[in-house]
Enzyme design. Structure first.
Site, PDB file in Angstrom:
ATOM      1  N   GLY A  49       0.783  -1.229   0.000  1.00 18.41           N
ATOM      2  CA  GLY A  49       0.000   0.000   0.000  1.00 18.41           C
ATOM      3  C   GLY A  49       0.812   1.275   0.000  1.00 18.41           C
ATOM      4  O   GLY A  49       0.256   2.361   0.000  1.00 18.41           O
ATOM      5  N   ASP A 197      28.733   9.052  -9.547  1.00 17.82           N
ATOM      6  CA  ASP A 197      27.665   8.046  -9.679  1.00 17.82           C
ATOM      7  C   ASP A 197      28.228   6.629  -9.546  1.00 17.82           C
ATOM      8  O   ASP A 197      29.114   6.242 -10.296  1.00 17.82           O
ATOM      9  CB  ASP A 197      27.025   8.249 -11.068  1.00 17.82           C
ATOM     10  CG  ASP A 197      25.953   7.221 -11.395  1.00 17.82           C
ATOM     11  OD1 ASP A 197      25.528   6.482 -10.492  1.00 17.82           O
ATOM     12  OD2 ASP A 197      25.524   7.191 -12.567  1.00 17.82           O
ATOM     13  N   HIS A 370      24.307   4.280 -16.836  1.00 17.15           N
ATOM     14  CA  HIS A 370      25.303   4.525 -15.798  1.00 17.15           C
ATOM     15  C   HIS A 370      26.684   4.002 -16.166  1.00 17.15           C
ATOM     16  O   HIS A 370      26.819   2.893 -16.676  1.00 17.15           O
ATOM     17  CB  HIS A 370      24.843   3.883 -14.488  1.00 17.15           C
ATOM     18  CG  HIS A 370      23.530   4.414 -14.008  1.00 17.15           C
ATOM     19  ND1 HIS A 370      23.436   5.583 -13.289  1.00 17.15           N
ATOM     20  CD2 HIS A 370      22.267   3.965 -14.180  1.00 17.15           C
ATOM     21  CE1 HIS A 370      22.149   5.823 -13.019  1.00 17.15           C
ATOM     22  NE2 HIS A 370      21.432   4.854 -13.547  1.00 17.15           N
ATOM     23  N   HIS A 392      25.067   7.836  -5.178  1.00 18.56           N
ATOM     24  CA  HIS A 392      24.070   7.215  -6.065  1.00 18.56           C
ATOM     25  C   HIS A 392      24.261   5.714  -6.190  1.00 18.56           C
ATOM     26  O   HIS A 392      24.500   5.205  -7.285  1.00 18.56           O
ATOM     27  CB  HIS A 392      24.130   7.824  -7.478  1.00 18.56           C
ATOM     28  CG  HIS A 392      23.801   9.272  -7.511  1.00 18.56           C
ATOM     29  ND1 HIS A 392      23.681   9.971  -8.692  1.00 18.56           N
ATOM     30  CD2 HIS A 392      23.559  10.162  -6.529  1.00 18.56           C
ATOM     31  CE1 HIS A 392      23.390  11.235  -8.419  1.00 18.56           C
ATOM     32  NE2 HIS A 392      23.309  11.374  -7.103  1.00 18.56           N
TER      33      HIS A 392
END
Ligand code: ZN
Length: 559
Positions: A49, A197, A370, A392
């Site tokens: 939910g 990254d 990436h 990241h």
């Protein structure tokens, strides 16, 4: 706030589920705060939910006047998606974004009618701005969405280079190749800290160029005799372009399915980031006017998201598209950790209905936006930073990235592997992680409610989903403390009541026993205690008999 003894810059990554700094990062200098990105995370399978997880901004409460502005690197939801939930709470600070990122943020804002229209300053490759003690130069860098910007941040103690999500791409889609000269020029300004990254830091070699991905997709288009149903993220503008380009090449009309897909295509097209020939797009009603071999359906749902187009098609809940033999279904995105099982079920269901499935594991049709090990090394070599902060990525990716950096000469003590909520303290001489952390527990968005679903609610939902619910209603005489009649039992998702008569009989007997023992002879009774006792004792009893732990809700009615 305590004055810092030494002149240091604090960097604080925020966000959910271990993806360090992907959703949001703070840069704090003498109480002035610069924010980079404001995104969200999709929930995991064990969060029933929950729609999204957004960064916890408790640390910024009461400090709205200290916020200098927000810089956005690119238009992916994990970098922009929390804006409608958080921007007002932060006092609507100044915002800077590239044209496409700006378009996506504004369009998303339209879905929240109570939100004010945002003012967003447009920046692009080469734009320079000053915000308090920070001077920022934006530079273009490749990813799998156009208009991605890295950040060169001049701070009072030195320069920081933030790569954004990136890869080096010699042949991108609708975009220029990586400008290495520019990167080298930025590096000349001496980089104190590189924030890079880490998503691809566990992958060897070099990421695939968008051109290679196009080639692989083309194979599928060449072989496909029936309809092609391609599912991807609505924000993967490059993949959308490739599928449209190939459809045009092979004479297919394209039907866009899904609200986010339609809106993103519209924005990107208006801004010139998507090139679509006139007549390529048709609406769903025209689908029957063309043979299957002339149709591409492009929609969301490569992650098996419950409400997405592909899931609705596979579950036969889509209003007019049903899978059939001859269809080729392309899942063009890598699976986000936590979604593997859902995607597996989805693939099985598609195959069962006679369609073929092409998945990124079978062919390189995703291969991500990436940088992988070779590119990451190259980035570090170009920047030659004094300090290094992998960002990241999940923890293992950060560690892998840190190891890479060490191998090519960055001393271990100059590398910080941090987690969300930790404070990275940087001076000219050193980098360290402070002992105190700021609140970084998940903030869950459930429908329109933000943060009102806490861990307790989540645990309840998990319990309900797993072992069901067991409600006991007992009517007790206030005067005597005795149970009147026999307690009622309602259960959902626990056991089939009709086949469990013995269990229920025993449960009722025990409930009566517990009540009589705890109420004594009536009068001043601690009803909270009575209910707790029922919950605990009946819980133990049911577990001993069934090995299940349903949620037990005792209801005691005094008469
Ligand atoms: Zn991204």
């Amino acid at each position: 706030m305590a004055k810092q003894k030494q002149q240091s810059l604090r960097i604080i990554p925020l966000g959910g589920l271990g993806e360090v700094g992907r959703n949001m990062t703070l840069f704090e200098w003498k109480e002035k705060i610069l924010i980079v990105d404001m995104g969200l995370r999709m929930p995991e399978e064990n969060m029933p939910g929950i729609d999204y997880i957004i960064p916890n901004i408790n640390y910024l409460r009461g400090r709205e006047k200290d916020i200098l502005g927000i810089l956005f690197t690119h238009g992916h939801y994990d970098h922009i998606g929390a804006v409608p939930y958080l921007i007002e709470k932060l006092g609507n600070p100044e915002i800077f974004a590239s044209p496409l990122t700006r378009g996506i943020i504004l369009k998303r804002q339209d879905d929240f009618p109570n939100q004010p229209r945002l003012e967003i300053n447009e920046v692009k490759d080469g734009s320079k701005i000053r915000l308090g003690p920070f001077r920022i130069e934006f530079f273009k860098i490749n990813h799998n969405i156009p208009d991605n910007l890295g950040l060169f941040i001049e701070t009072p103690i030195g320069n920081i280079l933030h790569t954004s999500d990136f890869k080096f791409d010699p042949a991108p889609v609708n975009d220029l190749p990586t400008n290495f000269q520019k990167l080298r020029r930025l590096a000349k300004g001496k980089i104190l800290l590189l924030m890079s990254d880490s998503t691809g830091a566990e992958e060897d070699g070099h990421s695939l160029s968008e051109k290679d991905i196009l080639k692989n997709l083309e194979e599928i288009f060449r072989e496909a005799g029936g309809r092609i149903i391609a599912a991807t993220f609505a924000s993967l503008i490059n993949r959308i372009q490739q599928i449209i380009t190939l459809s045009e090449k092979f004479g297919r009309k394209v039907i866009l399915e899904g609200y986010s897909m339609k809106t993103n295509v519209e924005i990107a097209r208006i801004l010139g980031y998507l090139k679509i020939k006139k007549g390529t797009l048709i609406n769903s009603k025209e689908i029957e006017n063309y043979p299957d071999s002339r149709i591409t359906i492009l929609g969301t749902g490569a992650q098996g998201e419950g409400s997405a187009v592909l899931m609705r098609i596979a579950n036969k809940e889509h209003p007019f598209i049903r899978l059939r033999k001859g269809d080729s279904v392309i899942l063009s995105s890598s699976v986000i950790p936590g979604n593997e099982r859902t995607v597996q079920v989805l693939k099985d269901e598609i195959l069962r209905q006679g369609a073929m499935v092409f998945h990124y594991q079978m062919m390189d049709i995703h291969a991500g936006g990436h940088a992988q090990k070779e590119e990451l090394k190259e980035m570090i070599k170009i920047m030659r930073p004094r300090f290094f902060l992998p960002i990241h990525g999940q923890y293992s990716m950060l560690v892998s990235h840190a190891n890479l950096a060490q191998k090519i000469g960055i001393p271990e003590k100059n590398i910080a592997v941090a987690e969300n909520g930790q404070i990275i303290n940087l001076t000219r001489q050193r980098i360290l992680i402070e002992k105190t952390e700021i609140p970084s527990n998940y903030v869950m968005v459930d429908g329109l409610g933000i943060g009102d679903v806490g861990e307790v609610v989540l645990r309840d939902r998990q319990m309900l989903a797993k072992d069901g619910m067991f409600v006991i209603v007992a009517v007790v005489d206030r005067q005597t403390g005795k149970v009147r009649g026999s307690p009622d039992i309602i259960s959902r998702g626990f056991v089939y009541l009709r086949e469990s008569k013995e269990l229920l009989k025993e449960t009722r007997r025990r409930v009566i026993g517990i009540i009589h023992k705890t109420t004594g002879s009536g009068g001043a009774v601690n009803w909270v205690y009575v209910k707790d006792e029922i919950r605990n004792k009946i819980g133990q009893f049911l577990f001993s008999r069934t090995q299940r732990r349903p949620m037990i809700l005792p209801v005691v009615i005094e008469v």
